[in-house]
Motif scaffolding. Structure first.
Motif, short mmCIF file in Angstrom:
data_model
loop_
_atom_site.label_atom_id
_atom_site.label_comp_id
_atom_site.label_asym_id
_atom_site.label_seq_id
_atom_site.Cartn_x
_atom_site.Cartn_y
_atom_site.Cartn_z
N ALA A 104 0.81 -1.22 0.00
CA ALA A 104 0.00 0.00 0.00
C ALA A 104 0.84 1.27 0.00
O ALA A 104 0.51 2.25 -0.67
CB ALA A 104 -0.93 -0.02 1.22
N SER A 105 1.95 1.25 0.71
CA SER A 105 2.75 2.47 0.83
C SER A 105 3.53 2.79 -0.44
O SER A 105 4.27 3.77 -0.47
CB SER A 105 3.73 2.35 2.01
OG SER A 105 4.78 1.48 1.69
N TYR A 106 3.35 2.01 -1.47
CA TYR A 106 3.99 2.30 -2.75
C TYR A 106 3.01 2.97 -3.71
O TYR A 106 3.30 3.12 -4.90
CB TYR A 106 4.56 1.02 -3.37
CG TYR A 106 5.87 0.60 -2.74
CD1 TYR A 106 7.09 0.79 -3.40
CD2 TYR A 106 5.91 0.03 -1.47
CE1 TYR A 106 8.28 0.41 -2.82
CE2 TYR A 106 7.11 -0.35 -0.88
CZ TYR A 106 8.29 -0.15 -1.56
OH TYR A 106 9.48 -0.52 -0.98
N THR A 107 1.84 3.34 -3.22
CA THR A 107 0.84 3.98 -4.06
C THR A 107 0.24 5.18 -3.35
O THR A 107 -0.05 5.12 -2.15
CB THR A 107 -0.29 2.99 -4.43
OG1 THR A 107 0.27 1.86 -5.06
CG2 THR A 107 -1.30 3.63 -5.36
N MET A 108 0.07 6.26 -4.09
CA MET A 108 -0.60 7.46 -3.57
C MET A 108 -1.82 7.76 -4.43
O MET A 108 -1.74 7.77 -5.65
CB MET A 108 0.36 8.66 -3.57
CG MET A 108 -0.26 9.94 -3.05
SD MET A 108 0.97 11.26 -2.85
CE MET A 108 1.80 10.72 -1.34
N GLU A 109 -2.93 7.96 -3.76
CA GLU A 109 -4.17 8.29 -4.47
C GLU A 109 -5.00 9.16 -3.55
O GLU A 109 -5.03 8.94 -2.34
CB GLU A 109 -4.92 7.01 -4.85
CG GLU A 109 -6.10 7.25 -5.75
CD GLU A 109 -6.62 5.97 -6.39
OE1 GLU A 109 -6.06 4.89 -6.14
OE2 GLU A 109 -7.60 6.05 -7.16
#
Lengths: 133, 110
Positions: A104-109
């Motif tokens: 999860a911490s490899y994606t920003m939305e």
């Protein structure tokens, strides 16, 4: 995120069928995982380069947050393959679905890092999502 | 070499302002990794082929493939910078840009 990419045989799906499949992606993913629908993306492209194996009408690759159980991933794969096969009126065996985990911490939305599934942060995130989780 | 792979909606602001986005992405990467260049590739998705929440999507997806390992803080700052570039240049909301990082090297290779 999640991001589902369906690679389909050329002219397999009309716009209306693509819309129906995109709606099914939302329904299946959110039903299985409880994730907010506003984050569910579906991309549908045609196999113009002929990369699909012989007899294969479509493949679906989902990139999803790590932390889902094997049972959840299997249910997503089974239901999405069945949904696309039904919409396209092809044999269920001609559609395959796989998923790939991404931390999860490899994606920003939505301007924020995505929380880990099942975490306390996820509860707050879902409450604040555009569709309220 | 690190790479940005940008999926954008054909005919969108991101499509129209690709040159500025590309310049800003180059500057952004060099700001985090001085002296380094990165490549930028674009995929313009025709109307009716990408959907968000079951509706025609207005989102861009920026996949960053970094030749580096990252800490959480560094990764967050890197992605936030990309997100800020997108919202500033295309006037989209931060819900209309998805940024991901993939590390293409392992820690013992760096």
């Amino acid at each position: 995120m999640p991001f589902y990419h369906a690679l389909v045989r050329p002219e397999l799906l009309t716009l209306e069928q693509r819309q129906r499949f995109a709606a099914d992606v939302v329904e299946v993913h959110c039903d299985v995982t409880g994730a907010p629908p506003s984050f569910v993306h579906a991309l549908i492209t045609e196999d113009d380069d002929g990369t699909l194996p012989e007899g294969r009408a479509a493949t679906i690759n989902g990139t999803i947050r790590a932390g889902r159980t094997d049972a959840q991933k299997a249910e997503i794969a089974e239901r999405l393959s069945a949904a696309l096969a039904a919409i396209a009126e092809v044999e269920p065996e001609s559609v395959s679905t796989s998923t790939r985990d991404i931390q999860a911490s490899y994606t920003m939305e939505g301007g924020a890092l995505l929380p880990e599934p099942g975490s306390a942060e996820e509860q707050a995130w879902m409450a604040g999502s555009p569709t309220g989780g | 070499m690190s790479q940005f792979r940008c999926f954008i909606q054909a005919g969108s602001n991101a499509d129209a302002r690709g040159d500025e986005l590309e310049r800003r992405l180059h500057d952004h990467h060099a700001g985090h990794y001085p002296g380094e260049e990165a490549t930028v590739t674009w995929v313009a998705i025709p109307q009716g082929h990408m959907f968000t929440e079951g509706r025609q999507s207005t989102s861009s997806v920026v996949a960053c493939f970094l030749d580096h390992t990252t800490t959480l803080d560094a990764r967050e700052a890197y992605m936030r910078g990309v997100c800020d570039i997108w919202t500033e240049v295309t006037e989209c909301t931060d819900h209309e840009v998805v940024v991901s990082v993939t590390e293409t090297v392992s820690a013992n290779q760096e």
